[in-house]
Structures are given as C-alpha cells and as structure tokens.
Write a protein that holds these residues in place. Sequence first.
Motif, short mmCIF file in Angstrom:
data_model
loop_
_atom_site.label_atom_id
_atom_site.label_comp_id
_atom_site.label_asym_id
_atom_site.label_seq_id
_atom_site.Cartn_x
_atom_site.Cartn_y
_atom_site.Cartn_z
N SER A 14 13.67 -3.90 -0.99
CA SER A 14 12.52 -3.12 -1.46
C SER A 14 12.03 -3.61 -2.81
N VAL A 15 10.80 -3.20 -3.13
CA VAL A 15 10.15 -3.56 -4.39
C VAL A 15 9.60 -2.30 -5.04
N TYR A 16 9.83 -2.17 -6.33
CA TYR A 16 9.30 -1.05 -7.11
C TYR A 16 8.51 -1.62 -8.29
N VAL A 17 7.40 -0.98 -8.62
CA VAL A 17 6.66 -1.31 -9.84
C VAL A 17 6.57 -0.03 -10.66
N LYS B 257 4.79 1.60 -17.97
CA LYS B 257 5.51 1.65 -19.24
C LYS B 257 5.95 3.06 -19.61
N ALA B 258 5.40 4.07 -18.94
CA ALA B 258 5.82 5.45 -19.20
C ALA B 258 6.95 5.88 -18.26
N GLY B 259 7.34 5.01 -17.34
CA GLY B 259 8.42 5.37 -16.41
C GLY B 259 7.94 5.92 -15.09
N GLY B 260 6.64 5.87 -14.84
CA GLY B 260 6.10 6.38 -13.58
C GLY B 260 6.09 5.30 -12.51
N LEU B 261 6.42 5.67 -11.29
CA LEU B 261 6.39 4.74 -10.17
C LEU B 261 4.95 4.57 -9.69
N ILE B 262 4.43 3.34 -9.78
CA ILE B 262 3.04 3.12 -9.38
C ILE B 262 2.92 2.30 -8.10
N TYR B 263 4.05 1.79 -7.61
CA TYR B 263 4.03 1.07 -6.33
C TYR B 263 5.44 0.97 -5.80
N GLN B 264 5.58 1.12 -4.48
CA GLN B 264 6.89 0.96 -3.84
C GLN B 264 6.70 0.45 -2.43
N LEU B 265 7.53 -0.53 -2.06
CA LEU B 265 7.47 -1.10 -0.71
C LEU B 265 8.88 -1.26 -0.17
N ASP B 266 9.14 -0.68 1.00
CA ASP B 266 10.39 -0.92 1.72
C ASP B 266 10.15 -2.09 2.64
N LYS C 18 12.11 8.82 -4.70
CA LYS C 18 11.79 7.49 -5.24
C LYS C 18 11.16 7.60 -6.63
N LEU C 19 10.27 8.58 -6.80
CA LEU C 19 9.66 8.82 -8.12
C LEU C 19 10.73 9.16 -9.15
N MET C 20 11.67 10.01 -8.76
CA MET C 20 12.73 10.43 -9.68
C MET C 20 13.63 9.26 -10.05
N LEU C 21 14.01 8.44 -9.06
CA LEU C 21 14.90 7.31 -9.31
C LEU C 21 14.23 6.26 -10.19
N ALA C 22 12.93 6.05 -10.00
CA ALA C 22 12.21 5.10 -10.84
C ALA C 22 12.21 5.57 -12.30
N SER C 23 12.01 6.87 -12.50
CA SER C 23 12.03 7.43 -13.85
C SER C 23 13.43 7.31 -14.47
#
Length: 219
Positions: free
Chosen positions: A5-8, A11-20, A108-113
């Motif tokens: 998977s890919v996460y973007v 800079k504030a810690g928010g998930l703006i893109y995710q791909l499985d 996913k949002l929580m884990l990215a943060s």
Amino acid sequence: MAIFSVYVVNKAGGLIYQLDHHAPRNDTEKTFSFPLDLVLRPHDERVVVAFGQRDGIRVGHAVLAINGAEVNGRLTADGKDVMEFLSNPANYPVSIRFGRHRLSSNEKLMLASMFHSLFAIGSQLSPEVGSSGIEMLETDTFKLHCFQTLTGIKFVVLADPRQAGIDALLRKIYEIYSDFALKNPFYSLEMPIRCELFDQNLKLALEAAEKAGPFGPGS
C-alpha cells in the motif's frame, strides 16, 4: 515480492491519499456444526477469534462473512447480531469466513496521524540536529518506508521485506505527485488527492517496481 500500500500524509499529519495495491489474502472459510469450537468475542466493532486455532484460523482473525454474505462489523448482512446468530443451534451448519480485519477509512486516517507523530518523535530523539525522522520500520512480514519532502509531505510505502528499489520508488511517487497533483489547477495544497492521472501513473510505477526492482535510467 509485492508492494502492499501507499499513503500520502500532509505536513499537518492528515491522510490525503491512500492506495491498497496488493493485499495478501489469507482468508479461511470453514463449515461448522453446533457448538462452535472457537471462542469469539466482540472487539472494536467486529467479532474476532479470542481462543482456539485450527485449519489456518488464528486468534485475532475477524469474522468476515457468514454463509457467503459479508458481515458488517458485528452484524450479519441482514442486520442480525453475529454473536446471537452463532449462538442459535437452528442456524447450523454454518459457513464462516475468517481473516485479517480490513482497515476502515477512519482507521487509516487515525494510523496516518499516529505515524506523523512517531515521525516527529523520532526526529526529536535524535542526538544530532536536523534528523530526517523515521525512514524505515521493519517487521517480519513487511517494511514501512517513508520519504519526507522539504515541504513536509510524507510518502509512505508498505512492502514485502524482500522488495527492492523502494527508495527509487518513493522518489518516483514524489515526481508523479509533482506532475499530476501539484500541476493540476483544480488541486489545492494539503487537500485530498483526487486525480485520475495521478492514480494511473502511480499504479504503473508500483507495477514497474514489483517487476524490475530499482528504476533504471530514463524511468
């Protein structure tokens, strides 16, 4: 070898893109008679195996489907409580599919943060000034690779531990982000990336990395 998977992360810690990209399937489906010889417990809005392992079913696996119909957390497809359904002898024999729980969008949002915070902690713990933060985390089943740009955007790739060429892939993803997100007149910085060309080129880059490892000249 595979890229999972890919996460973007902005800079504030928010998930703006995710791909499985590649999700290993280790689901196990069995037909059971009453009484069920596994101990199930509700946990975090799902039903999981608390005790008893057999035929590929492990502690921690979640109930994913009953009689071929996907469950919705703790509820069956027709809205019945999973625990109550499985405690009724009249519902047996029953086919149950177990497997690893699929992360929800909120998880996913929580884990990215959380990773954003760990990255900052890693940088602060460094004995040297100007540490880059966490660049790789390794487990027995995957490696997490992170590349942070000068503007604070983080590109995170989860891959098979044997997968080669991830450093080059991270920079390739940054290039794709620059070409197809930043140059998109309809894209706003720090906001979720919704761009078909970004999706297409990212998937092509992931497939190329899986097949060839490191990117060659001119890629």
